[in-house]
Design a protein around this motif. Structure first.
Motif, PDB file in Angstrom:
ATOM      1  N   ALA A  23      -9.118  29.261 -25.774  1.00 48.39           N
ATOM      2  CA  ALA A  23      -8.409  27.931 -26.357  1.00 48.39           C
ATOM      3  C   ALA A  23      -8.738  26.885 -25.348  1.00 48.39           C
ATOM      4  O   ALA A  23      -8.763  25.720 -25.652  1.00 48.39           O
ATOM      5  N   ALA A  24      -8.966  27.246 -23.911  1.00 46.19           N
ATOM      6  CA  ALA A  24      -9.258  26.239 -23.040  1.00 46.19           C
ATOM      7  C   ALA A  24     -10.589  25.490 -23.263  1.00 46.19           C
ATOM      8  O   ALA A  24     -10.547  24.346 -23.199  1.00 46.19           O
ATOM      9  N   SER A  25     -11.606  26.365 -23.779  1.00 48.99           N
ATOM     10  CA  SER A  25     -12.927  25.535 -24.092  1.00 48.99           C
ATOM     11  C   SER A  25     -12.643  24.679 -25.217  1.00 48.99           C
ATOM     12  O   SER A  25     -13.311  23.807 -25.528  1.00 48.99           O
ATOM     13  N   ILE A  26     -11.884  25.130 -26.189  1.00 46.95           N
ATOM     14  CA  ILE A  26     -11.887  24.388 -27.533  1.00 46.95           C
ATOM     15  C   ILE A  26     -11.067  23.093 -27.273  1.00 46.95           C
ATOM     16  O   ILE A  26     -11.363  22.163 -27.831  1.00 46.95           O
ATOM     17  N   ASN A  27      -9.939  23.059 -26.470  1.00 44.65           N
ATOM     18  CA  ASN A  27      -9.346  21.876 -25.885  1.00 44.65           C
ATOM     19  C   ASN A  27     -10.125  20.996 -25.253  1.00 44.65           C
ATOM     20  O   ASN A  27     -10.237  19.572 -25.588  1.00 44.65           O
ATOM     21  N   ALA A  28     -11.153  21.487 -24.595  1.00 49.58           N
ATOM     22  CA  ALA A  28     -12.055  20.470 -23.924  1.00 49.58           C
ATOM     23  C   ALA A  28     -13.030  19.981 -24.990  1.00 49.58           C
ATOM     24  O   ALA A  28     -13.340  18.787 -25.013  1.00 49.58           O
ATOM     25  N   PHE A  29     -13.626  20.658 -25.782  1.00 52.35           N
ATOM     26  CA  PHE A  29     -14.502  20.418 -26.769  1.00 52.35           C
ATOM     27  C   PHE A  29     -13.793  19.335 -27.749  1.00 52.35           C
ATOM     28  O   PHE A  29     -14.420  18.255 -28.086  1.00 52.35           O
ATOM     29  N   ALA A  30     -12.572  19.531 -28.049  1.00 56.11           N
ATOM     30  CA  ALA A  30     -11.894  18.882 -28.990  1.00 56.11           C
ATOM     31  C   ALA A  30     -11.744  17.531 -28.487  1.00 56.11           C
ATOM     32  O   ALA A  30     -11.756  16.566 -29.116  1.00 56.11           O
ATOM     33  N   VAL A  78      -3.937   7.470 -27.954  1.00 58.25           N
ATOM     34  CA  VAL A  78      -3.539   9.074 -28.040  1.00 58.25           C
ATOM     35  C   VAL A  78      -4.200   9.775 -27.010  1.00 58.25           C
ATOM     36  O   VAL A  78      -3.823  10.696 -26.333  1.00 58.25           O
ATOM     37  N   LEU A  79      -5.489   9.599 -27.034  1.00 55.41           N
ATOM     38  CA  LEU A  79      -6.732  10.528 -26.408  1.00 55.41           C
ATOM     39  C   LEU A  79      -6.502  10.080 -25.038  1.00 55.41           C
ATOM     40  O   LEU A  79      -6.788  11.058 -23.993  1.00 55.41           O
ATOM     41  N   LYS A  80      -5.951   9.011 -24.269  1.00 56.91           N
ATOM     42  CA  LYS A  80      -5.889   9.123 -22.841  1.00 56.91           C
ATOM     43  C   LYS A  80      -4.559  10.080 -22.640  1.00 56.91           C
ATOM     44  O   LYS A  80      -4.720  10.438 -21.394  1.00 56.91           O
ATOM     45  N   TYR A  81      -3.610   9.972 -23.308  1.00 61.00           N
ATOM     46  CA  TYR A  81      -2.396  11.051 -22.916  1.00 61.00           C
ATOM     47  C   TYR A  81      -2.948  12.395 -23.064  1.00 61.00           C
ATOM     48  O   TYR A  81      -2.409  13.190 -22.777  1.00 61.00           O
ATOM     49  N   TYR A  82      -3.815  12.531 -24.160  1.00 58.84           N
ATOM     50  CA  TYR A  82      -4.303  13.919 -24.200  1.00 58.84           C
ATOM     51  C   TYR A  82      -4.805  14.335 -23.010  1.00 58.84           C
ATOM     52  O   TYR A  82      -4.786  15.503 -22.385  1.00 58.84           O
ATOM     53  N   GLU A  83      -5.658  13.428 -22.183  1.00 58.87           N
ATOM     54  CA  GLU A  83      -6.423  13.738 -21.020  1.00 58.87           C
ATOM     55  C   GLU A  83      -5.448  14.039 -19.883  1.00 58.87           C
ATOM     56  O   GLU A  83      -5.577  14.758 -19.078  1.00 58.87           O
ATOM     57  N   GLN A  84      -4.313  13.284 -19.946  1.00 60.10           N
ATOM     58  CA  GLN A  84      -3.286  13.485 -19.018  1.00 60.10           C
ATOM     59  C   GLN A  84      -2.435  14.574 -19.265  1.00 60.10           C
ATOM     60  O   GLN A  84      -1.534  14.975 -18.306  1.00 60.10           O
ATOM     61  N   ASP A  85      -2.823  15.400 -20.367  1.00 59.07           N
ATOM     62  CA  ASP A  85      -1.785  16.535 -20.817  1.00 59.07           C
ATOM     63  C   ASP A  85      -0.622  16.043 -21.136  1.00 59.07           C
ATOM     64  O   ASP A  85       0.606  17.072 -20.693  1.00 59.07           O
ATOM     65  N   PRO A 229      12.350  18.114 -16.408  1.00 58.40           N
ATOM     66  CA  PRO A 229      11.472  16.898 -16.011  1.00 58.40           C
ATOM     67  C   PRO A 229      10.063  17.093 -16.151  1.00 58.40           C
ATOM     68  O   PRO A 229       9.434  15.789 -15.776  1.00 58.40           O
ATOM     69  N   PHE A 230       9.795  17.945 -16.778  1.00 53.25           N
ATOM     70  CA  PHE A 230       8.030  17.819 -16.912  1.00 53.25           C
ATOM     71  C   PHE A 230       7.830  17.553 -18.359  1.00 53.25           C
ATOM     72  O   PHE A 230       8.397  17.548 -19.271  1.00 53.25           O
ATOM     73  N   PHE A 231       6.413  17.206 -18.584  1.00 55.61           N
ATOM     74  CA  PHE A 231       5.816  16.783 -19.600  1.00 55.61           C
ATOM     75  C   PHE A 231       5.290  17.974 -20.562  1.00 55.61           C
ATOM     76  O   PHE A 231       4.839  18.962 -19.716  1.00 55.61           O
ATOM     77  N   GLN A 232       5.455  17.955 -22.001  1.00 59.14           N
ATOM     78  CA  GLN A 232       4.947  18.885 -22.750  1.00 59.14           C
ATOM     79  C   GLN A 232       3.333  18.862 -22.609  1.00 59.14           C
ATOM     80  O   GLN A 232       2.774  17.939 -22.930  1.00 59.14           O
ATOM     81  N   PRO A 233       2.714  19.945 -22.206  1.00 56.02           N
ATOM     82  CA  PRO A 233       1.208  20.031 -22.354  1.00 56.02           C
ATOM     83  C   PRO A 233       0.680  19.660 -23.840  1.00 56.02           C
ATOM     84  O   PRO A 233       1.250  19.999 -24.711  1.00 56.02           O
ATOM     85  N   ALA A 234      -0.587  19.000 -23.449  1.00 59.37           N
ATOM     86  CA  ALA A 234      -1.122  18.728 -24.882  1.00 59.37           C
ATOM     87  C   ALA A 234      -2.263  19.696 -25.241  1.00 59.37           C
ATOM     88  O   ALA A 234      -2.879  20.240 -24.378  1.00 59.37           O
ATOM     89  N   ASP A 235      -2.464  19.959 -26.546  1.00 64.38           N
ATOM     90  CA  ASP A 235      -3.682  20.774 -27.027  1.00 64.38           C
ATOM     91  C   ASP A 235      -3.838  20.367 -28.441  1.00 64.38           C
ATOM     92  O   ASP A 235      -3.267  19.219 -28.888  1.00 64.38           O
ATOM     93  N   PHE A 282      -8.701  27.082 -32.927  1.00 68.66           N
ATOM     94  CA  PHE A 282      -7.831  27.099 -31.820  1.00 68.66           C
ATOM     95  C   PHE A 282      -6.625  28.153 -32.130  1.00 68.66           C
ATOM     96  O   PHE A 282      -6.149  28.937 -31.446  1.00 68.66           O
ATOM     97  N   ASP A 283      -6.291  27.996 -33.471  1.00 75.20           N
ATOM     98  CA  ASP A 283      -5.133  28.871 -33.987  1.00 75.20           C
ATOM     99  C   ASP A 283      -5.539  30.331 -34.034  1.00 75.20           C
ATOM    100  O   ASP A 283      -4.567  31.385 -33.444  1.00 75.20           O
ATOM    101  N   GLU A 284      -6.819  30.605 -33.935  1.00 76.02           N
ATOM    102  CA  GLU A 284      -7.163  32.004 -33.867  1.00 76.02           C
ATOM    103  C   GLU A 284      -7.292  32.670 -32.290  1.00 76.02           C
ATOM    104  O   GLU A 284      -6.758  33.661 -32.072  1.00 76.02           O
TER     105      GLU A 284
END
Length: 288
Positions: A23-30, A78-85, A229-235, A282-284
């Motif tokens: 999942a981590a590598s797919i997120n980075a690739f995505a 959107v992708l700026k916030y994806y990078e910020q998780d 107080p925390f933000f929802q992580p992005a994937d 990713f779902d797999e």
């Protein structure tokens, strides 16, 4: 276009396989893929058939082009916030992205009279500004008010519109062809997709209780709620479903302006294929 060809070249089978392991590598690739997709969309809006449009686009085409530019601008944001998780802000930005994409598609599936209707519907609040002027609004006597008023008048002059040209729009309650966005969405995509995409994204705009429970509150064991107080992580689940809506209007646009070069069309098809593969893989691998 050479820049698009260079982008696609790096995505060979080995490169994709190496990044589809967990999942981590797919997120980075995505993230890298999403950025490239946004750049391709950006490039498509700069394409022009010089025989058809030697200078720019007229009032039949420009409204559609404006929506397509909005799509890639929002996607890049959107992708700026994806990078910020930070997935919470992503949902705020994706709602207008989907709306722009769907409306652009709808306009291109209809004739120029619908494009004109779309343009006129955008003047709803601007006509109210003109009415406020007649009633003596104090704001319109200020510098900011005068600038706004000048802007409205210039736009209407450029389109050769007067305040008497909006009877149909008033009759249709300022909706394109009298249709709600839900009806337009159902015609362009599928009604079943509305609730789980655009519908739920709307909660981030309107201050929904369900949205607060998802992102802003934590439920205590006694049934009370406390601040979260925390933000929802992005994937990829927060971007790939939205990207599903994006490519269609760009394909229609290239066909509309008679610039549907096979390489450009293949690039847009490629975005759809890779995006689908990312989501499925990713779902797999995702354990949650």
């Amino acid at each position: 276009m050479e820049e698009i060809a260079q982008t696609l070249k790096k995505y060979d089978e080995e490169y994709i396989r190496q990044n589809f392991t967990d999942a981590a590598s797919i997120n980075a690739f995505a993230l890298s893929f999403y950025k490239d997709a946004a750049d391709i969309y950006d490039a498509v809006t700069r394409v022009r058939n010089l025989e058809r449009n030697p200078h720019g686009f007229d009032l039949h085409d420009a409204p559609i082009l404006g929506l397509l530019v909005k799509v890639w601008k929002l996607l890049k944001e959107v992708l700026k916030y994806y990078e910020q998780d930070n997935a919470e802000i992503i949902s705020v930005l994706e709602r207008p992205l989907i709306e722009a994409s769907v409306v652009a598609t709808y306009l291109m599936q209809n004739d120029n009279s619908v494009v004109e209707d779309y343009r006129k519907c955008s003047y709803k609040d601007r006509l109210r500004i003109l009415r406020d002027l007649e009633s003596g609004s104090p704001f319109l006597e200020s510098k900011a008010g005068k600038r706004l008023l000048t802007s409205v008048r210039e736009k209407m002059l450029n389109e050769r519109l007067t305040t008497e040209d909006f009877d149909q729009q008033k009759e249709n309650h300022w909706k394109v062809q009298g249709k709600s966005f839900y009806k337009i969405f159902a015609l362009v995509e599928h009604a079943d997709l509305y609730a789980c995409t655009y519908g739920m994204m709307s909660e981030s705009i309107h201050g929904s209780w369900n949205e607060s429970m998802d992102y802003c509150l934590s439920r205590n064991t006694d049934g009370t709620y406390s601040t979260f107080p925390f933000f929802q992580p992005a994937d990829v689940r927060f971007v790939s479903p939205t990207l599903r809506f994006a490519s269609k209007p760009f394909k229609l646009w290239l066909a509309r302006i008679e610039a549907d070069d096979p390489n450009l069309m293949r690039a847009l098809d490629w975005i759809d294929r890779v995006n689908t593969a990312i989501f499925r893989k990713f779902d797999e691998t995702y354990d949650g």
